[in-house]
Design an enzyme around this catalytic site. Structure first.
Site, PDB file in Angstrom:
ATOM      1  N   CYS A 308     -12.767  -5.009  -0.638  1.00 12.75           N
ATOM      2  CA  CYS A 308     -13.074  -6.002  -1.645  1.00 12.75           C
ATOM      3  C   CYS A 308     -12.954  -7.410  -1.472  1.00 12.75           C
ATOM      4  O   CYS A 308     -13.109  -8.343  -1.986  1.00 12.75           O
ATOM      5  CB  CYS A 308     -12.688  -5.619  -3.017  1.00 12.75           C
ATOM      6  N   GLU A 340      -1.593   2.585   9.965  1.00 11.21           N
ATOM      7  CA  GLU A 340      -0.698   3.341   9.417  1.00 11.21           C
ATOM      8  C   GLU A 340       0.492   3.776  10.616  1.00 11.21           C
ATOM      9  O   GLU A 340       0.117   3.449  11.728  1.00 11.21           O
ATOM     10  CB  GLU A 340      -1.403   4.833   9.545  1.00 11.21           C
TER      11      GLU A 340
HETATM   12  N1  SER Z   1      -9.516  -2.169  -2.931  1.00  8.48           N
HETATM   13  C1  SER Z   1      -8.882  -1.151  -3.705  1.00  8.48           C
HETATM   14  C2  SER Z   1      -7.935  -0.798  -2.679  1.00  8.48           C
HETATM   15  O1  SER Z   1      -7.588  -1.097  -1.782  1.00  8.48           O
HETATM   16  C3  SER Z   1      -9.882  -0.019  -4.034  1.00  8.48           C
HETATM   17  O2  SER Z   1     -10.418   0.488  -3.021  1.00  8.48           O
HETATM   18  O3  SER Z   1      -7.306   0.355  -2.879  1.00  8.48           O
HETATM   19 ZN    ZN Z   2     -10.452  -3.170  -4.121  1.00  5.77          ZN
END
Ligand code: SER
Ligand code: ZN
Length: 509
Positions: A308, A340
């Site tokens: 996001c 990771e």
């Molecule tokens: N962006 C949020 C996260 O990284 C939800 O996907 O967890």
């Molecule tokens: Zn997010």
């Protein structure tokens, strides 16, 4: 426990003048400082002791040397900037000079208090301490004076004094589905590899062969048709090369720089620049990373981590209008990446994974309502459509951990809710670790601040996001219902009746 009693500052600096001054004008400048500095450096300060003070100064023909002390109100870097500006404005014409440069000889921040931890700080010459105080001596130029570095050092010092959160210290179950009988008890990752539904490409990176790909697309369809679209979300494509500047705004450059993948551009698009490298690869068959390194720029992008990151950037520097209703977008245009640590074996933890990222912006009431409805939808889909044993858990906000925020925001509603699925092969439901398959967050107004977003009438605007790991959804289905499509829940089979054939090789699967 509050450890800091008082924070104060001391600085010694030189204001270099643009032209030498004769004695008469030097006296005039001295008198001006004596008369004006007090008022100038306490302007806007309610508590007098917190304001900056000129403790000592001397005017030479081409410079002024000053010692300034202060509390937290007008700090010496502000004081110097104010003095420079006022000298230019109030005396410039009369004396025919201005301040050409600010040079910092000493800059010290004194934290009075006890039980401080030993920490490292940037721009620091020396940190000394005794039982009652810590003194941080900084190395600063004019640039840091104007970009308020000392204030950020204070903030960083205070942050680093706090206990570092361990990530998930809040874990409170808010809702649970019914317990369900378990028909299957095998680790699906092992079975997936054995059947050749997935093939390892590299550490935490896999091929999804046709049967697994069909399952992934089905999960995607279910999330889009049963969660995103009914809640009013519309599809958009978010960029998948994220500029470091946007990562900085989201807080990830100081929150999780060790968990992201970075992307380098070549220094030149001109192939001849790479000739020696290409020739070496041809004759040695080596990939020669060190040879190549000199031909790459330092990283300019990172790969999406939260997915996001670019959503908030849409609004950066813009003005939104909450009268137009909330903004609801989702992105399913590709992978997210997390660096990771080694030894990844299954599909529950991956360096590259798929998710549908659901993002929203609106008034606080709208954002809370959107999140609550999303939570209902997730719960229904996981419980009913996929017939999984699932619970909703309030956790430490993941987006804050990503931004390295250690002091919590004032929470009027849960910041992050996780959806966790029980995996029978991991052991008893009471003691084993359940698999997080999604989350839904409210960020309050944090990203509005960090991304510098305004509202038409300065009304409060909040954001939120919700993500899910499609691979984990498939793993959850297989771990609970097995590999035989006939055993899968009826509601799920409406979306996928039959799996496609896989490819077959002599040596694989
Ligand atoms: N962006 C949020 C996260 O990284 C939800 O996907 O967890
Ligand atoms: Zn997010």
């Amino acid at each position: 426990m509050e450890k800091v009693r008082r924070i104060s500052f001391r600085a010694r600096a030189t204001l270099k003048l643009s032209k030498p001054l004769e004695e008469e004008k030097r006296n005039e400048l001295s008198n001006w400082i004596k008369l004006r500095a007090g008022e100038l450096l306490s302007k806007g300060t309610r508590i007098k002791e917190e304001a900056a003070k000129v403790e000592n100064f001397e005017v030479f023909d081409n410079k002024i040397i000053l010692e300034i002390s202060s509390g937290r109100s007008v700090r010496p870097h502000d004081a110097l900037a104010r003095l420079r500006k006022a000298i230019g404005e109030e005396l410039g014409k009369k004396l025919g000079v201005g301040v050409r440069e600010i040079q910092i000889e000493d800059y010290e921040i004194i934290f009075e208090g006890s039980n401080f931890r030993k920490i490292n700080l940037p721009f620091t010459k020396e940190i000394t301490s005794n039982e009652n105080e810590v003194r941080v001596k900084l190395n600063l130029t004019e640039k840091e004076i104007y970009s308020q570095v000392p204030d950020r050092i204070v903030k960083l010092f205070l942050e680093k004094q706090q206990e570092v959160p361990t990530g998930k210290e809040i874990h409170e179950v808010r809702w649970s589905s019914q317990q369900k009988p378990h028909k299957y008890n095998v680790d699906p990752s092992l079975e997936l590899v054995k059947r050749g539904w997935v093939k390892r490409f590299d550490q935490g990176i896999w091929y999804y062969m046709p049967p697994f790909a069909a399952l992934m697309r089905t999960m995607e369809k279910i999330i889009v048709e049963e969660i995103a679209v009914p809640n009013g979300f519309v599809e958009a494509y978010f960029p998948k090369l994220i500029t470091l500047e946007v990562m900085r705004k989201k807080g990830q450059l100081y929150g999780i720089p060790n968990e992201m993948f970075y992307v380098c551009e070549p220094i030149s698009r001109d192939a001849s620049y790479f000739e020696d490298y290409m020739d070496k690869v041809k004759v040695t068959n080596e990939t020669l990373p060190t040879e190549l390194l000199g031909k790459l720029k330092p990283p300019t992008y990172a790969l999406p981590y939260a997915q996001c990151e670019p959503f908030y950037e849409i609004f950066s520097g813009e003005i939104v209008d909450v009268d137009q209703g909330p903004i609801k977008l989702f992105d399913r245009s590709g992978f997210s990446f997390r660096y990771e640590s080694g030894g990844l074996t299954g599909l529950e933890r991956l360096n590259a994974f798929n998710r549908i990222e659901i993002t929203y912006l609106g008034t606080p009431e709208q954002v809370v309502e959107i999140r609550d409805k999303l939570v209902d939808s997730y719960q229904r889909v996981l419980d009913k459509t996929l017939d999984l044993e699932v619970r909703t858990v309030e956790v430490t906000p993941v987006w804050m951990a990503h931004a390295g925020v250690t002091s919590d925001v004032q929470r009027s509603v849960p910041a992050t809710l996780d959806f966790e699925v029980y995996l029978p092969y991991r052991g008893e439901r009471e003691t084993s670790e359940w698999l997080e398959v999604g989350n839904a967050s409210v960020h309050f107004d944090k990203y509005m601040q960090w991304y510098n977003v305004k509202e038409k009438k300065e009304r409060e605007v909040w954001t939120g996001c919700s993500g899910n790991g499609l691979e984990r959804w498939v793993v959850s289905l297989l771990a609970n219902h097995g590999f035989n499509p006939e055993d899968w829940p009826k509601e799920f089979r409406k979306y996928l009746e039959k799996l496609p054939e896989n490819i077959k090789l002599v040596t694989w699967p």
